[in-house]
Write an enzyme that holds these catalytic residues in place. Structure first.
Site, PDB file in Angstrom:
ATOM      1  N   CYS A 128      37.750  33.602  33.651  1.00  0.00           N
ATOM      2  CA  CYS A 128      38.254  34.143  32.379  1.00  0.00           C
ATOM      3  C   CYS A 128      39.765  34.358  32.394  1.00  0.00           C
ATOM      4  CB  CYS A 128      37.541  35.451  32.051  1.00  0.00           C
ATOM      5  SG  CYS A 128      37.558  36.656  33.400  1.00  0.00           S
ATOM      6  N   HIS A 240      40.730  41.002  28.046  1.00  0.00           N
ATOM      7  CA  HIS A 240      41.654  41.053  29.175  1.00  0.00           C
ATOM      8  C   HIS A 240      43.089  40.890  28.692  1.00  0.00           C
ATOM      9  CE1 HIS A 240      38.261  41.045  31.690  1.00  0.00           C
ATOM     10  NE2 HIS A 240      38.346  39.849  32.255  1.00  0.00           N
TER      11      HIS A 240
END
Length: 333
Positions: A128, A240
């Site tokens: 990710c 994130h």
């Protein structure tokens, strides 16, 4: 198209379902697979109830075109042959195959053409943190070759899965109620804390997560780029963030870099510091793009650019990227 989701009950599996629910992609049949524990669970998809099947070594994948897999590395390794032996494509979200030479590691905005060279019928979905970073880096690479990247990540609880997200919620509740918070999914209590440790430490004292960013970026970008990362778990539920310092071969102006970000596929530029407009995980949750802001010259390097980027880890960092790979396969069919 007959599509399968392997790991349907997990955080990414649920996101696969949510994205595909309203996607224009023609799906004739969707088949859901899970562990023995989740087998029998029913999920609704496009008005139909679909029961999760137990993933087993049998012929269940004989008529399936593509399997979107997010059930963990050990499961992917065990079942890859079962999934692909009749011609099904496996788009795998785990780290099991990412660095295999004959398995492409794909971020469609950056190296989509690599998806068409998959001799084992397996395509790996990158980590990710790598995905959102290379989407942003690609906009700069088009202007001048990137030689070095330093990155500090601020990774949400969602990166550790659905059970970790629930533990994070329960930690806050326990602290408010005066109880000792339970710690199982993280190295330490995450609520009201930062943990500079994601995945296991390697011999060089970088974590496996940090080394993934080094190796995966080089493979995806077909580049000799060097990446030095510090990955930190932060008390954010989802999405994130990354602070990134880039060194290029030639000096670039801020105007060049901003224009390239603004015109790049998959990027939304939010860069108005005077008006307090910049990307934040609070507003990125549940959305598709990689958001970029705080773009400025590196004060320590004439050829340096620094910026901030944010993306929803479960969407672009996992499920959405895999579905974009699926779109490439359908378009090339």
């Amino acid at each position: 198209m007959k599509i399968a989701i392997v790991g349907a009950s997990g955080a990414v599996g649920q996101e696969f379902l949510a994205i595909l629910e309203n996607h224009p992609m023609p799906i004739n049949e969707l088949v859901l697979f899970g562990s023995k524990r989740s087998a029998g669970t029913t999920y609704k998809f496009r008005g139909q109830d679909i029961v999760v099947r137990e993933l087993q070594h049998n012929d269940d994948f004989k008529d399936i075109d593509v399997a979107l897999c997010s059930a963990g590395g050990s499961t992917s390794l065990e079942f890859a042959e079962t999934i692909t032996k009749y011609g099904c494509f496996m788009i795998d979200n785990s780290s099991a195959f990412r660095m295999e030479n004959d398995i492409p590691l794909v971020v469609p905005e950056v190296n989509g053409e690599d998806a068409f060279n998959a001799p084992r019928r397996i395509i790996a979905n990158p980590n990710c943190t790598t995905i959102q970073m290379v989407v942003a880096l690609n906009a700069i690479e088009r202007l001048s070759h990137i030689t070095r990247v330093h990155v500090a990540t601020y990774q949400s609880a969602s990166g550790a899965g659905a059970s970790a997200m629930q533990e994070f919620r329960e930690q806050h509740k326990a602290i408010i109620e005066g109880r000792e918070p339970k710690v199982e999914k993280f190295a330490y209590q995450l609520a009201y804390n930062l943990i500079p440790h994601i995945d296991v430490f390697q011999d060089n004292d970088y974590t496996k997560e940090e080394m993934k960013m080094y190796y995966e970026t080089r493979k995806i970008m077909h580049s000799d780029i060097h990446v030095s990362a510090t990955c930190v778990r932060v008390p954010v539920m989802r999405a994130h963030s990354e602070a990134i310092w880039v060194e290029t071969e030639e000096p670039l102006t801020i105007e060049q870099v901003r224009d390239s970000f603004a015109s790049s596929e998959g990027i939304v530029l939010i860069d108005e510091p005077a008006n307090k407009r910049y990307p934040m995980p609070l507003f990125a949750e549940g959305s598709d793009p990689v958001y970029v802001g705080r773009v400025r010259k590196d004060l320590c390097n004439e050829c340096g650019i620094t910026f901030w980027c944010v993306a929803d880890q479960i969407r672009k960092g996992a499920a959405l990227n895999a579905i974009q790979i699926l779109e490439l396969l359908i378009a090339n069919k």
